[in-house]
Each structure stands twice: as C-alpha cells, then as structure tokens.
Motif scaffolding. Structure first.
Motif, PDB file in Angstrom:
ATOM      1  N   GLU A   1       0.804  -1.230   0.000  1.00 50.21           N
ATOM      2  CA  GLU A   1       0.000   0.000   0.000  1.00 50.21           C
ATOM      3  C   GLU A   1       0.831   1.272   0.000  1.00 50.21           C
ATOM      4  O   GLU A   1       0.428   2.280  -0.585  1.00 50.21           O
ATOM      5  CB  GLU A   1      -0.953   0.001   1.198  1.00 50.21           C
ATOM      6  CG  GLU A   1      -2.162  -0.901   1.047  1.00 50.21           C
ATOM      7  CD  GLU A   1      -1.855  -2.361   1.290  1.00 50.21           C
ATOM      8  OE1 GLU A   1      -2.767  -3.185   1.112  1.00 50.21           O
ATOM      9  OE2 GLU A   1      -0.705  -2.690   1.648  1.00 50.21           O
ATOM     10  N   THR A   2       1.955   1.262   0.678  1.00 52.92           N
ATOM     11  CA  THR A   2       2.786   2.467   0.722  1.00 52.92           C
ATOM     12  C   THR A   2       4.102   2.275  -0.032  1.00 52.92           C
ATOM     13  O   THR A   2       5.099   2.939   0.250  1.00 52.92           O
ATOM     14  CB  THR A   2       3.050   2.886   2.184  1.00 52.92           C
ATOM     15  OG1 THR A   2       3.403   1.738   2.962  1.00 52.92           O
ATOM     16  CG2 THR A   2       1.819   3.526   2.794  1.00 52.92           C
ATOM     17  N   SER A   3       4.090   1.377  -1.008  1.00 49.46           N
ATOM     18  CA  SER A   3       5.313   1.133  -1.778  1.00 49.46           C
ATOM     19  C   SER A   3       5.654   2.291  -2.706  1.00 49.46           C
ATOM     20  O   SER A   3       6.779   2.369  -3.208  1.00 49.46           O
ATOM     21  CB  SER A   3       5.187  -0.167  -2.592  1.00 49.46           C
ATOM     22  OG  SER A   3       4.115  -0.091  -3.509  1.00 49.46           O
ATOM     23  N   ASN A   4       4.700   3.197  -2.962  1.00 48.01           N
ATOM     24  CA  ASN A   4       5.042   4.386  -3.776  1.00 48.01           C
ATOM     25  C   ASN A   4       5.250   5.616  -2.890  1.00 48.01           C
ATOM     26  O   ASN A   4       5.044   6.747  -3.304  1.00 48.01           O
ATOM     27  CB  ASN A   4       3.975   4.650  -4.850  1.00 48.01           C
ATOM     28  CG  ASN A   4       2.670   5.175  -4.285  1.00 48.01           C
ATOM     29  OD1 ASN A   4       2.193   4.686  -3.273  1.00 48.01           O
ATOM     30  ND2 ASN A   4       2.088   6.159  -4.947  1.00 48.01           N
ATOM     31  N   ILE A   5       5.710   5.382  -1.654  1.00 48.94           N
ATOM     32  CA  ILE A   5       6.163   6.455  -0.763  1.00 48.94           C
ATOM     33  C   ILE A   5       7.691   6.442  -0.798  1.00 48.94           C
ATOM     34  O   ILE A   5       8.315   5.442  -0.437  1.00 48.94           O
ATOM     35  CB  ILE A   5       5.679   6.221   0.688  1.00 48.94           C
ATOM     36  CG1 ILE A   5       4.148   6.172   0.741  1.00 48.94           C
ATOM     37  CG2 ILE A   5       6.243   7.275   1.629  1.00 48.94           C
ATOM     38  CD1 ILE A   5       3.458   7.479   0.534  1.00 48.94           C
ATOM     39  N   TYR A   6       8.299   7.541  -1.232  1.00 46.92           N
ATOM     40  CA  TYR A   6       9.739   7.522  -1.506  1.00 46.92           C
ATOM     41  C   TYR A   6      10.546   8.466  -0.617  1.00 46.92           C
ATOM     42  O   TYR A   6      11.713   8.730  -0.898  1.00 46.92           O
ATOM     43  CB  TYR A   6       9.989   7.866  -2.979  1.00 46.92           C
ATOM     44  CG  TYR A   6       9.313   6.907  -3.945  1.00 46.92           C
ATOM     45  CD1 TYR A   6       9.756   5.592  -4.059  1.00 46.92           C
ATOM     46  CD2 TYR A   6       8.213   7.304  -4.706  1.00 46.92           C
ATOM     47  CE1 TYR A   6       9.136   4.704  -4.924  1.00 46.92           C
ATOM     48  CE2 TYR A   6       7.590   6.421  -5.575  1.00 46.92           C
ATOM     49  CZ  TYR A   6       8.054   5.119  -5.677  1.00 46.92           C
ATOM     50  OH  TYR A   6       7.439   4.233  -6.528  1.00 46.92           O
TER      51      TYR A   6
ATOM     52  N   SER B   1       9.742   7.140   4.600  1.00 42.46           N
ATOM     53  CA  SER B   1       8.779   6.875   5.678  1.00 42.46           C
ATOM     54  C   SER B   1       7.919   5.651   5.422  1.00 42.46           C
ATOM     55  O   SER B   1       7.026   5.355   6.222  1.00 42.46           O
ATOM     56  CB  SER B   1       7.876   8.093   5.888  1.00 42.46           C
ATOM     57  OG  SER B   1       6.984   8.251   4.796  1.00 42.46           O
ATOM     58  N   LYS B   2       8.170   4.925   4.335  1.00 39.63           N
ATOM     59  CA  LYS B   2       7.294   3.787   4.044  1.00 39.63           C
ATOM     60  C   LYS B   2       7.451   2.658   5.065  1.00 39.63           C
ATOM     61  O   LYS B   2       6.614   1.764   5.135  1.00 39.63           O
ATOM     62  CB  LYS B   2       7.516   3.267   2.628  1.00 39.63           C
ATOM     63  CG  LYS B   2       8.845   2.581   2.363  1.00 39.63           C
ATOM     64  CD  LYS B   2       8.892   2.121   0.908  1.00 39.63           C
ATOM     65  CE  LYS B   2      10.195   1.397   0.581  1.00 39.63           C
ATOM     66  NZ  LYS B   2      10.187   0.941  -0.836  1.00 39.63           N
TER      67      LYS B   2
END
Length: 666
Positions: A550-555, A558-559
């Motif tokens: 779900e947060t793999s496209n947070i760069y 902070s993922k």
C-alpha cells in the motif's frame, strides 16, 4: 432451541456432543510443531479457561488431540448447529441495531460460501482468522446480543475481553489483532503465540468482520488489470485475445478470473487446491476448469486465435505453466501472482513437483524440507518469469510478497542496485499513482436487509452520485471516474455477490461521503428497507502502512513507519465509526504491515449523517495528507483541492527541492 436463543446462550449450559469436521469443505493445513511440552500444557490451560471446571476432564483429552493433530485448538465440539450465513438484520437478537449489524458481518465472514476454511474460523489467506476458536465466537455473539448503546466490546485478537461502559457516540466494538511487541513479530512468533491461544492473524478484513467475499478485491483487480493492459498495449487497444497469467483461486485471489473477464482478456489462473478451484468454478467466478497441461496449451491457442474473453482455472502448479508456456513460446502479455506468500511455510504457497496432499504432509512433518522445496520453487518460477519478460511480458508484483520471498530464496529478482526489485509492485505502477494518491480506494457497503432490491437501489444511487461529481472533476481523475461509473452500472450483470448483499466501489472522499449521505436519506425515506453497513478494504488510501504494497510508492523514507494506520484508527474512533480495528499482518505478512479499518452503520438518522461526513472525510484525507508530505504529485494536487473545498482543513505541505542543488553531494 431457536437461532436467537442459541446466540443469547453463548457457551452452552450443558456440554454438547463431540463433533467431527465436515469432509465437504476445505480445512486449514496442520500447523507446524513449535510448542515445548510445557507450552503445550499452557495452551491447554488457556483453552480450558473458557469452560466450567466440571467439563475440564472431558475436554482436556479432546483439546490435546486437536493440538497434536492440527497444531491448534479449534474446539470443534462447540461449532454451532445452525447454518452460518448473513441473515437479515431483523433475525438477530439484541438491544442495539449496530450490534446486530456486526453479528451479520461476522457470520458473513464465516459463511462456507465466503470463507476459505470456515470450521477453523479462517476467512482467507490461509490464516486470516475471525476468531481463534469457537468459544470466542460464541461469547462474542452473546456479548453483541446483550450490548446496549452505552457499552463497547473490546476484542483482543479474537478474544472478547468484555463489555465496558462507554457512550452512544463511542464505537460499539474495538478490535485488535496480532498486536505484538516488535521483537516478537516474526513468522514463528505467530505460529507459537497462535498455538498458545493468545493472538491471531486477522489478515486485512477477516479479523475486522469486513470481508465481503472475492468481490471485495474484484474491483481493485479489475482496475489493475485494465490499466496494466493500457500500460502494455497503449490506450484504446483491446485486451481481447491477450493473456493474463497468474496463480491463486482461494479467498481474495479468487477474484482474478472474474476481474479478467470484466477487463476483457484471457485469464489463466493456476491453483493447486482442487476444492478452491472447483468452488470458484461452481460459483461462476471462473469459466473453465482444466486439469491437463496439453489440453491447456490447446485451449490457450484457440482462445488467442479467436480473440476470446475467457477465464481458465488450471488445476496444477503455476511454475509448470510459466515453464511450459516458455517452451511452447506462448506470449504472455501480462503476468502476476496472487498466492498467499505472506504465509509461505504454512499453506500460502505450494512447491512445484509435489501434489497438494504431499505438500501438506511435508509441511507438517518436515517443515525445514518443505521450506527448501518452496524456495527452490520460487527460484524456478522467477527464472521462468524472467525469460518471459525478456520477450516483452509486463510482470508486476501483486502485493502478496512474491518478490520479497523470492528474493529471500535467492531468486534473480533484484534490480541492478541490489536494493529495489526488478519488477514493480502494482501499487507503485498503478494503484498508488492512479488511485491512492488521489484518494480513490475500495469503499464498500452491505445491505443488512439481505434483499437484492436494496442492493440494486444502492447501485443506482451510487452511479447517479458519481455522474454528478464527474461533471466538476479535474482532468487528472476523469478516467478513474468513468471506470468506476462503468463498474457500478455493470455490477449486477457481473454477478459479484457471494454471501451478503454487498458492493464495492473505488471512490474518493467526496464520492464516499456523498454516496453514503444519499444512502442514509434513502433509508430515512423508506427507499431502502434496512440499515446499511459502510466500510472499506484496509488496502486503501490511509488505513495501511505496508512498504511492499500500500505504501510502496512512498519515496521519502517513511514507508517503513506505521504512524498513518494508527492515526487512522484513532481518528475514526472518535469521529463516529461503529467499530474500528488495527491489525499486525495482512496480505504481505506478519510483521510486514499495519492495517487499520472501520465499519459504520447507517440507519437514516441525523447522527448517522454527522458520523459519515466526519469519519469518511478524515479516513481518506489522513492518507492523502501523508502522501502529499512524501511529495507524491497526485496527492499534492488532491489535498490542495480538498483544502480549497474545505477551509477548515489545513495540511502541512512540503517545499519541493530542486535536484540541481544536490549535485556533487553524498
């Protein structure tokens, strides 16, 4: 004794006769031997504490046998005699309509038509449990039947700790699953503490009573497959006659062939469990069932030549399919995998070269040898996939920990930098930038009347609301809006309902609130005959912190934090949610993700209108704000648009840094 009386009774007044497991349904595999002799005694003591002391001598041998034979104490003797399914809300006993709605949702999660291993109280994913044992189920249903609007039931990993005084504005139920001290959150910790009877794996929506059958993932899968084909083929090119090759037909993965049909391609889905494949075929979720590889090859050639839209379940191992298609030079446009690799050593993934039965035996009797077989199989599968992608296949990780476990097995799945995977997560490439960043996610509802006409009315209301919103929507979400309008207008035709009269629809904060408000009005004026339960998959904008999904496209680094999911649950709890839940573990594994969820009952009241606006607004925008702070461009646009629409919302925005000032540093 009537159904209502059995619910009110809870633990029976007299010891019921011993029950045998049904041979007609799928059962959880035997769990590995992990408890010491002293810990086995503790597991028995923990189980017996649910029952009167006078029964202990009768039950201790039986529970010892279950622990030895299955690796868990399920308490089969206490399975209820009534049929398990979502009844109309009026059929449940109780003092609170909200509590009755929660009982309906629990029974839907355990309906054999919905649940993967219903007699082990497992809804999907191999270990995604609603409860650890049947005593917990009986007590929970009794508490819900007794509850007033000034009490809250607190659930500790399936165990009903009890009813505590609260207020009508408080959640009726608070759910936690698998909340472990961080150093005790490895896979074997789940095996040990679950066997002891002190925690459980709630998956994403099983342990929060919000699973609605495979439909719950069909919409997201359809969006993913449609847009994966758009990426591969280009806009406007039909996927007819093009192949989507994947694996898994149990639980949530059973949505894949239905999604492929809706997207308009050839779907080939391998499944090693005969009962899972046959169940999906009988339910109409997959068109054809093939057991012979040569027959599969012939059928695929015919489907490609005639540009068919068809879904095929292959009863066999996915590794054999990838390898044989490579040998036969069958071009695969789209590839993925949705086996339960968050649970690789306990039935989530079956190795090539062994039958389903042989694997289950090895898993229980020699877990280390089974692990070696699984890792060998993952290396072979990854190698075959690499050969296909070299020919032009677009492969994406479906957030099931396939690439993560393949990398741990030493498969060639790492990028050149040895940090990233060579293939993207579907969230990185599709759902993240297209949906989550803009606030779109899997909004869902259940008609507690059990009437198909109520569900049909909600479909019509939702479609009309979306059409009105689309008139003013920015260009960046027009495609998303149209896809969702098409989805809801065709939902009944696509026969998505399994179990409760439920629906799922990707919508943003504005869409969710306006649709919910329209439902509430329809209940108030009698157009809809009973309350509606609102919820969502945890696989959404703000409910889940999961670095590989779900947060793999947070760069921004902070993922690997989990603040968002925790804030989501706390924030929803005092804004009007009927129940809230927080889980360790989910689609990518125990210790790999934190999932937050909620449920809300709409009853046509003014208070329900206040609750839905407050909760749904925060539930979505909490995630958009976090994604905007991570500098995701879609979220920056979406949160600014929301602040313009809602002056009371004030979000900290990042100051973007020009890359050129960093040149020469580091």
């Amino acid at each position: 004794m009537s159904f209502k009386d059995q619910i009110i009774q809870g633990i029976p007044a007299s010891l019921p006769p011993k029950k045998l497991r049904s041979p007609e349904i799928s059962h959880a595999p035997k769990r590995k031997e992990i408890l010491s002799p002293e810990e086995k005694k503790l597991a028995l003591i923990n189980a017996l504490r649910y029952f009167p002391k006078a029964w202990h001598r009768d039950l201790v041998g039986e529970f010892t046998e279950e622990l030895t034979k299955y690796g868990r104490i399920y308490m089969y003797r206490f399975m209820p005699d009534y049929r398990m399914y979502a009844r109309a809300i009026s059929e449940y006993p109780g003092n609170s309509e909200k509590a009755k709605a929660i009982m309906l949702m629990i029974q839907n999660n355990l309906d054999p038509a919905v649940a993967q291993h219903p007699e082990e109280l497992i809804t999907y994913g191999g270990n995604g449990a609603v409860f650890q044992n049947w005593a917990q189920y009986l007590l929970t249903m009794k508490y819900l039947a007794e509850m007033t609007e000034e009490q809250t039931l607190h659930m500790y990993s399936g165990h009903p700790m009890g009813l505590f005084p609260s207020s009508p504005l408080s959640p009726r139920v608070i759910v936690t699953n698998g909340m472990m001290i961080p150093n005790y959150s490895k896979p074997d910790d789940w095996e040990k503490y679950n066997a002891l009877g002190v925690t459980q794996y709630g998956q994403m929506t099983a342990g929060s009573y919000m699973y609605i059958g495979p439909q719950g993932i069909v919409h997201g899968t359809t969006i993913t497959v449609m847009n994966a084909f758009r990426k591969k083929l280009g806009s406007g090119i039909s996927p007819k006659g093009k192949i989507f090759l994947t694996a898994g037909l149990g639980g949530m993965s059973g949505a894949q062939p239905k999604a492929g049909n809706i997207a308009g391609c050839i779907t080939i889905c391998a499944e090693v469990n005969p009962s899972a494949a046959k169940k999906r075929h009988e339910q109409g979720w997959v068109d054809e069932l093939i057991t012979d590889m040569d027959q599969l090859i012939q059928r695929v050639h015919k489907a490609k030549n005639q540009e068919e839209v068809v879904s095929i379940a292959f009863l066999g191992n996915i590794v054999d399919v990838w390898e044989r298609f490579d040998e036969e030079n069958i071009f695969v446009e789209l590839g993925s995998d949705q086996t339960s690799l968050h649970n690789p050593w306990a039935g989530g993934y079956y190795p090539v070269g062994l039958s389903f039965e042989e694997s289950n035996l090895l898993m229980a009797e020699n877990p280390e040898a089974f692990k070696e077989k699984v890792q060998e199989s993952l290396r072979r599968q990854a190698s075959a996939i690499n050969r296909h992608t070299a020919k032009g296949t677009y492969f994406f990780d479906y957030g099931n920990a396939f690439l993560l476990e393949a990398s741990r097995a030493g498969a060639a799945v790492m990028a050149e930098n040895e940090i990233d995977f060579r293939y993207p997560s579907y969230v990185q490439d599709i759902l993240g930038p297209m949906c989550f960043d803009y606030g779109f996610g899997p909004f869902r509802w259940v008609c507690t009347s059990g009437k198909s006409e109520d569900l049909r009315k909600t479909d019509q209301i939702a479609a009309q609301v979306l059409k009105e919103i689309m008139k003013e929507s920015p260009a960046s979400i027009q495609q998303q809006m149209q896809d969702n309008i098409t989805w809801i207008e065709e939902a009944e035709k696509n026969r998505l309902v399994v179990g409760s009269q439920a629906r799922i629809l990707y919508a943003d904060a504005e869409g969710r609130a306006k649709i919910a408000a329209a439902f509430n009005d329809a209940i108030a004026n009698g157009e809809i005959s009973a309350p509606i339960v609102l919820g969502r998959d945890h696989h959404d904008v703000s409910g889940t912190d999961s670095p590989y999904r779900e947060t793999s496209n947070i760069y921004d680094g902070s993922k690997f934090t989990a603040d968002m999911a925790i804030h989501n649950v706390i924030g929803d709890s005092f804004r009007g949610a009927t129940w809230v839940s927080i889980h360790n573990g989910g689609g990518v594994g125990w210790g790999e993700v934190m999932n937050g969820g909620f449920g809300m009952v709409l009853d046509g009241s003014k208070q329900a209108e206040i609750n839905l606006n407050s909760t749904l607004f925060y539930d979505v925008n909490n995630g958009i704000a976090r994604r905007a702070w991570a500098r995701n461009s879609g979220s920056l646009e979406a949160i600014q648009r929301e602040m313009d629409r809602t002056p009371e919302l004030k979000v900290t925005l990042p100051n973007l840094v020009d890359e050129d000032i960093l040149k020469g540093l580091g």
